[in-house]
Design a protein around this motif. Structure first.
Motif, PDB file in Angstrom:
ATOM      1  N   GLU A 190       0.830  -1.212   0.000  1.00 45.85           N
ATOM      2  CA  GLU A 190       0.000   0.000   0.000  1.00 45.85           C
ATOM      3  C   GLU A 190       0.864   1.262   0.000  1.00 45.85           C
ATOM      4  N   ALA A 217       2.154   1.799  -3.530  1.00 50.08           N
ATOM      5  CA  ALA A 217       1.087   2.281  -4.424  1.00 50.08           C
ATOM      6  C   ALA A 217       0.782   3.749  -4.164  1.00 50.08           C
ATOM      7  N   ARG A 218       0.711   4.137  -2.893  1.00 52.83           N
ATOM      8  CA  ARG A 218       0.422   5.534  -2.555  1.00 52.83           C
ATOM      9  C   ARG A 218       1.568   6.448  -2.991  1.00 52.83           C
ATOM     10  N   ASP A 251       3.598   5.916  -5.484  1.00 48.73           N
ATOM     11  CA  ASP A 251       3.533   6.008  -6.950  1.00 48.73           C
ATOM     12  C   ASP A 251       2.460   7.008  -7.382  1.00 48.73           C
ATOM     13  N   ASP A 252       1.316   6.959  -6.724  1.00 45.31           N
ATOM     14  CA  ASP A 252       0.242   7.907  -7.045  1.00 45.31           C
ATOM     15  C   ASP A 252       0.677   9.345  -6.756  1.00 45.31           C
ATOM     16  N   LEU A 253       1.353   9.525  -5.622  1.00 44.07           N
ATOM     17  CA  LEU A 253       1.809  10.860  -5.245  1.00 44.07           C
ATOM     18  C   LEU A 253       2.869  11.363  -6.225  1.00 44.07           C
ATOM     19  N   LEU A 294       3.004  10.727  -9.380  1.00 44.93           N
ATOM     20  CA  LEU A 294       2.292  11.177 -10.578  1.00 44.93           C
ATOM     21  C   LEU A 294       1.692  12.567 -10.366  1.00 44.93           C
ATOM     22  N   GLN A 295       1.175  12.814  -9.158  1.00 48.57           N
ATOM     23  CA  GLN A 295       0.647  14.147  -8.859  1.00 48.57           C
ATOM     24  C   GLN A 295       1.755  15.204  -8.943  1.00 48.57           C
TER      25      GLN A 295
END
Length: 299
Positions: free
Chosen positions: A114, A117-118, A120-122, A124-125
């Motif tokens: 988790e 994944a978080r 990686d998302d951050l 991208l932001q």
């Protein structure tokens, strides 16, 4: 020591000895931040007292043994380079101390999958962020951070440089190579830690980031820390330390002790790029890392 004091207490000093001791005292006061010796008048004493209180927080600690014994200043004129009664009193505001930032990290501690994944998302932001018009227009790419998603230690710098801007990796230049050696000296590897900066884009000409740029990036590094939850945060240089701890104190005032950011212990030391320019400071940086290692049970 008492016998020596007693044997010399009754001896008189000649004019040269008085001059030398007075000069030594004046030089010591100058090093402590005192710029002139005031006249012994009531108004001057009152002004001097207010000046001394204002500067007390900025003056280094000096043991009594370091202060030379001097005869009354009236017995001989102080050196011309020090005495300047006409010079106005320098007024400065003492630097306020900061309060450790304490409390739990927001949210829950996540599993390794988790966290990745978080993060990686951050990332991208961050890559799509255009809040800072100047930085978003001049960057080659953003530099988010790299390393273990479950680090015991994180290394927190200021902003990417030219090589980081090209590669997208933090601490990828010569200073990064030195940082890698510093990490290895701490008995773990670079990939065991997490490396990142407070600013995710290289400022033009690698200038110091502006306050608004720190503000825009703050939510990103705070989220990184909340996800990583390290035991230790190593602030590299004054800029990252001042940003994280919300202080204006220098590295020299902050290093040598453990500070607190939420659940993490904070170590402040010199930036590797500073150490490349000033090799004599490497010993102090190593002392800081050894302090951390002892606290972490690695020594």
């Amino acid at each position: 020591m008492a016998e020596n004091d007693a044997s010399t207490a009754g001896e008189s000093l000649d004019a040269q000895e008085i001059y030398e001791q007075t000069a030594a005292l004046a030089a010591h006061l100058a090093r402590a931040g005192i710029r002139f010796l005031p006249n012994a008048q009531e108004s001057e004493v009152e002004a001097w007292g207010a000046h001394f209180v204002a500067e007390a927080d900025e003056m280094p600690e000096v043991s009594v043994a370091e202060v030379p014994v001097a005869a009354a200043p009236a017995a001989v004129a102080p050196p011309a380079a020090v005495a300047s009664p006409a010079r106005p009193v320098r007024r400065v505001e003492s630097v306020p101390a900061f309060t450790s930032i304490e409390g739990p990290y927001p949210g829950e501690s996540l599993s390794v999958a988790e966290r990745k994944a978080r993060l990686d998302d951050l990332a991208l932001q961050v890559a799509g962020c255009t809040q800072c018009e100047v930085l978003s227009n001049c960057r080659t790419q953003t530099v988010f951070g790299e390393g273990s998603s479950t680090p015991r230690f994180v290394f927190f710098g200021e902003a990417p440089g030219a090589e980081e801007d090209r590669s997208g990796r933090p601490f990828a230049d010569q200073a990064g190579q030195l940082l890698t050696k510093m990490i290895q000296a701490c008995k773990f590897q670079r990939e065991d830690a997490y490396l990142f900066n407070s600013i995710k884009c290289r400022p033009p000409g690698s200038r110091t980031p502006e306050p608004g740029e720190f503000q825009n990036c703050r939510t990103f590094y705070e989220q990184q820390l909340a996800l990583l939850r390290p035991e230790y945060i190593v602030c590299l240089g004054a800029i990252s330390a001042q940003e994280l701890l919300k202080t204006k104190l220098s590295v020299g005032r902050l290093r040598g002790k453990l500070h607190t950011y939420l659940e993490s212990k904070v170590v402040v030391t010199y930036h590797p790029s500073y150490l490349l320019r000033n090799p004599a400071a490497k010993k102090a940086a190593w002392d800081d890392l050894q302090m951390m290692m002892k606290d972490a049970g690695l020594m």
